[in-house]
Design a protein around this motif. Structure first.
Motif, PDB file in Angstrom:
ATOM      1  N   LEU A  23     -33.902 -45.561 -29.627  1.00 55.78           N
ATOM      2  CA  LEU A  23     -33.239 -44.259 -29.609  1.00 55.78           C
ATOM      3  C   LEU A  23     -34.259 -43.162 -29.909  1.00 55.78           C
ATOM      4  N   PRO A  24     -34.427 -42.198 -29.018  1.00 50.96           N
ATOM      5  CA  PRO A  24     -35.409 -41.129 -29.268  1.00 50.96           C
ATOM      6  C   PRO A  24     -35.011 -40.280 -30.475  1.00 50.96           C
ATOM      7  N   LEU A  25     -36.011 -39.735 -31.126  1.00 48.60           N
ATOM      8  CA  LEU A  25     -35.753 -38.834 -32.246  1.00 48.60           C
ATOM      9  C   LEU A  25     -34.896 -37.663 -31.772  1.00 48.60           C
ATOM     10  N   GLY A  26     -33.805 -37.403 -32.469  1.00 46.27           N
ATOM     11  CA  GLY A  26     -32.929 -36.288 -32.127  1.00 46.27           C
ATOM     12  C   GLY A  26     -31.839 -36.617 -31.126  1.00 46.27           C
ATOM     13  N   ALA A  27     -31.777 -37.857 -30.637  1.00 43.09           N
ATOM     14  CA  ALA A  27     -30.791 -38.204 -29.611  1.00 43.09           C
ATOM     15  C   ALA A  27     -29.365 -38.078 -30.129  1.00 43.09           C
ATOM     16  N   VAL A  28     -29.123 -38.508 -31.359  1.00 42.17           N
ATOM     17  CA  VAL A  28     -27.777 -38.408 -31.925  1.00 42.17           C
ATOM     18  C   VAL A  28     -27.393 -36.945 -32.115  1.00 42.17           C
ATOM     19  N   ASP A  29     -28.325 -36.120 -32.572  1.00 44.10           N
ATOM     20  CA  ASP A  29     -28.053 -34.689 -32.728  1.00 44.10           C
ATOM     21  C   ASP A  29     -27.653 -34.062 -31.393  1.00 44.10           C
TER      22      ASP A  29
END
Length: 277
Positions: A23-29
């Motif tokens: 999961l890329p950094l910031g994907a959930v945001d």
């Protein structure tokens, strides 16, 4: 960062093992912003569904995390097969490991056919059932499974599409965990205290470090688990429990030393790129 299927895994699973990108950094945001909900609320769903782990098995195994549901298989095919197609949900049928669940799935492919087997399994970081592939925008369960093997961002996309299709955006925004659990996990959600687990996960996540677009000590959730899996894939020894504790911080610092980065134990854009996020 592509991974390869471990030699211990069943070679017959290779068609279902993709690039397994973390999961890329910031994907959930970004996904939460699109839904109009708090990132912590969306993260809570992922944490509960995967038991605080990421959407793939332990590196270097590139297979998605799955759970094969024999009662769903029976609903689809209508014929009993011991251990693989049964009328009622039975917890004792689950394997004790992720690799064991894949062995069950492959046996189901042989016994029941690929369509039934793939549809009867839940996939990835949000454990979306293959039967819901159409709600997630896929024309076939096979194309859905290929996407689930490509990376956790695709898995997250399936989760958000399913949430929209089932009209669960509003309960998630309001953090009405009972209403959300009923729509996401089924009418029997209370028997597994699913709503309580969501509330507890949300409280844990929201109590972490400030939401500043980085990962650091005290953070908790799916992006931490993906970071940890990426570190394992690089050869570091770290638990993949989704909890950014002292061991994870020390390991991040080792990466920063090795790559000539600022050594602060915080995963920002440059450190994320260094580990393949």
């Amino acid at each position: 960062m592509p991974t390869t299927l471990s030699s211990a895994a069943n070679p017959r699973a290779l068609p279902y093992a993709g690039s397994a990108r973390p999961l890329p950094l910031g994907a959930v945001d970004r996904a939460a912003r699109d839904l109009g909900c708090e990132p912590a609320a969306l993260s809570a769903v992922l944490v509960v569904e995967t038991g605080m782990r990421c959407g793939f098995l332990q590196a270097p195994d590139s297979r998605p995390r799955i759970l094969y549901e024999a009662h769903i298989a029976h609903r689809l095919c209508g014929r009993p097969v011991p251990g693989l197609s049964v009328q009622a949900w039975d917890r004792t049928l689950y394997a004790t490991t992720g690799a064991g669940e894949w062995d069950r799935l492959l046996r189901a492919v042989d016994a029941l056919g690929e369509d039934v087997a793939l549809k009867a399994a839940s996939w990835g970081v949000g454990q979306v059932l293959g039967t819901n592939h159409d709600l997630c925008g896929f024309s076939s369960v096979q194309s859905f499974v290929r996407a689930m093997g490509d990376g956790e961002e695709q898995q997250l996309g399936a989760v958000t599409a399913f949430i929209r299709a089932r009209r669960l955006v509003d309960p998630l925004r309001r953090k009405d965990w009972a209403a959300f659990a009923r729509g996401y996990n089924g009418t029997a959600y209370a028997a597994n205290a699913y709503d309580q687990k969501l509330a507890a996960a949300y409280a844990r996540i929201i109590g972490g470090t400030p939401d500043d677009g980085t990962l650091s000590i005290g953070d908790f959730g799916p992006e931490v688990a993906s970071l940890q899996r990426a570190l394992v894939a690089l050869g570091y020894k770290v638990s993949t429990d989704g909890d950014f504790g002292r061991m994870t911080r020390s390991t991040v610092e080792l990466v920063q030393v090795a790559r000539g980065l600022k050594v602060d134990g915080v995963v920002g854009a440059m450190t994320a790129a260094a580990v393949g996020l």
